[in-house]
Write an enzyme that holds these catalytic residues in place. Sequence first.
Site, PDB file in Angstrom:
ATOM      1  N   TRP A 234       2.448   1.590  -3.413  1.00  0.00           N
ATOM      2  CA  TRP A 234       1.452   1.989  -4.404  1.00  0.00           C
ATOM      3  C   TRP A 234       1.311   3.507  -4.459  1.00  0.00           C
ATOM      4  O   TRP A 234       1.150   4.095  -5.536  1.00  0.00           O
ATOM      5  CB  TRP A 234       0.099   1.338  -4.074  1.00  0.00           C
ATOM      6  CG  TRP A 234      -1.027   1.922  -4.857  1.00  0.00           C
ATOM      7  CD1 TRP A 234      -1.204   1.862  -6.212  1.00  0.00           C
ATOM      8  CD2 TRP A 234      -2.125   2.688  -4.350  1.00  0.00           C
ATOM      9  NE1 TRP A 234      -2.362   2.542  -6.574  1.00  0.00           N
ATOM     10  CE2 TRP A 234      -2.934   3.051  -5.451  1.00  0.00           C
ATOM     11  CE3 TRP A 234      -2.512   3.088  -3.075  1.00  0.00           C
ATOM     12  CZ2 TRP A 234      -4.099   3.807  -5.296  1.00  0.00           C
ATOM     13  CZ3 TRP A 234      -3.664   3.827  -2.921  1.00  0.00           C
ATOM     14  CH2 TRP A 234      -4.444   4.178  -4.030  1.00  0.00           C
ATOM     15  N   HIS A 235       1.420   4.174  -3.318  1.00  0.00           N
ATOM     16  CA  HIS A 235       1.320   5.635  -3.313  1.00  0.00           C
ATOM     17  C   HIS A 235       2.536   6.283  -3.959  1.00  0.00           C
ATOM     18  O   HIS A 235       2.437   7.381  -4.505  1.00  0.00           O
ATOM     19  CB  HIS A 235       1.160   6.144  -1.874  1.00  0.00           C
ATOM     20  CG  HIS A 235      -0.207   5.931  -1.304  1.00  0.00           C
ATOM     21  ND1 HIS A 235      -0.510   4.895  -0.457  1.00  0.00           N
ATOM     22  CD2 HIS A 235      -1.363   6.617  -1.482  1.00  0.00           C
ATOM     23  CE1 HIS A 235      -1.791   4.958  -0.123  1.00  0.00           C
ATOM     24  NE2 HIS A 235      -2.327   5.991  -0.734  1.00  0.00           N
ATOM     25  N   GLY A 236       3.689   5.621  -3.900  1.00  0.00           N
ATOM     26  CA  GLY A 236       4.891   6.181  -4.499  1.00  0.00           C
ATOM     27  C   GLY A 236       6.134   5.535  -3.918  1.00  0.00           C
ATOM     28  O   GLY A 236       6.066   4.850  -2.891  1.00  0.00           O
TER      29      GLY A 236
ATOM     30  N   MET B 231       0.828  -1.204   0.000  1.00  0.00           N
ATOM     31  CA  MET B 231       0.000   0.000   0.000  1.00  0.00           C
ATOM     32  C   MET B 231       0.860   1.251   0.000  1.00  0.00           C
ATOM     33  O   MET B 231       0.552   2.236  -0.674  1.00  0.00           O
ATOM     34  CB  MET B 231      -0.945  -0.007   1.205  1.00  0.00           C
ATOM     35  CG  MET B 231      -2.092  -0.991   1.085  1.00  0.00           C
ATOM     36  SD  MET B 231      -3.264  -0.914   2.462  1.00  0.00           S
ATOM     37  CE  MET B 231      -4.034   0.675   2.181  1.00  0.00           C
TER      38      MET B 231
END
Length: 406
Positions: free
Chosen positions: A336-338, A333
């Site tokens: 996934w954001h960066g 997670m």
Amino acid sequence: MLNIQPYQNPQYFLLLLLAFIPLVIGLYNGHRWRWYESLISLLFIFLIFDADKTIQGFALIGYTITQALIVKIYFHYRTNKRFNNNFWIFAVAIGLSILQLVVVKLTPLLANGKDSIIAFLGISYLTFKTVGMIIEIRDGAIKEFSFIKFLQFLLFFPTISSGPIDRYRRFIKDYDNVPDQSSYIGLIGQGVHYIFLGLLYKFILGYLFGTLWLPELEQMAMAQRHNHPFGISLALVGVMYCYSMYLFFDFAGYSLFAVGTSYLMGIKTPMNFNLPFISQNIKDFWNRWHMTLSFWFRDYVYMRFVFWALKKKLFKSRITIANLGYLLLFLLMGLWHGEYWYYIIYGLLHAGLMIGNDAWLRFKKKHQKYLPSNRFTKLSAIFLTFNIVCFSFLIFSGFLDTLWFK
């Protein structure tokens, strides 16, 4: 030409109102005009990707056709009795479905911050829909597949840019049916209520916290950073709380718009937030915050890993397997954001909090007769959870990177 982003300006809502008049009349009289729904979906998608976002629009077209073909081919393979349920074919289907997202996510890291030319608004959420679809086909939960309906599911414009993330079976159940007049009147009432609540959240409260107050607090925190150890000041505490409120009201407001708009189309898109700041522990928080995303990761990452690890007897202890599942889940997670350090730390922090929370619940269950449970302890748990979550959002914001290293 108009170039408007979903739920961002009055023009968008005015166009939405005009486009929905025939649709609402049709549903009220028991008719779902699918051709008209497809037409307005294409219209609003065109408006999103018009002008300087034309390349993104082409990337979306190529993506949706490719994803639909991947799912169609895998469905044919999985439901054909001549073939075995080969894991590697499933893995290839998953790999191909996430390939474009992986390229988009890694490009800024490998190209000095430049975005990929195949990126477009909402690619993550559409990829999650496709991956969930492939997994459910493998499980045998999806017995029928329609290429056109899958495209409708992917390109359902109220949720295309930032969710909520619906599930194919749930969506098609609504899409294939028309609510009776009484039920649809109820949906209209709920939809309008959610849209007006979204206006309050996003354009009033989100504006106050994010536009008026947050920049001032950030400037104060930057000015005071050399006067306190690690730059920790009252202004930084203010940034922490202000950013947390902005993040919630902005995102929850957008989600309410998407859900409300969906209701007007006779589609009960699931809610994304459920009073997350009254959570009594971190697990309760993730059952209330960005629920469609957290439930997606829970069902398709965490539970799959735990089941596989138990089946393979990776470790003797179920607790160890669960803890590894949390680390995998929240690390993914975060990534996934960066690929920045603060997203990774944010993910690992929440993994640690989930592991600690489970340990506390086991201890509490074993010693419950010695531990009080009353209104004070519940309020204390809410207060503690709220502050821990806000601290994690401060990390997530990336402001500490600016405060410490810029």
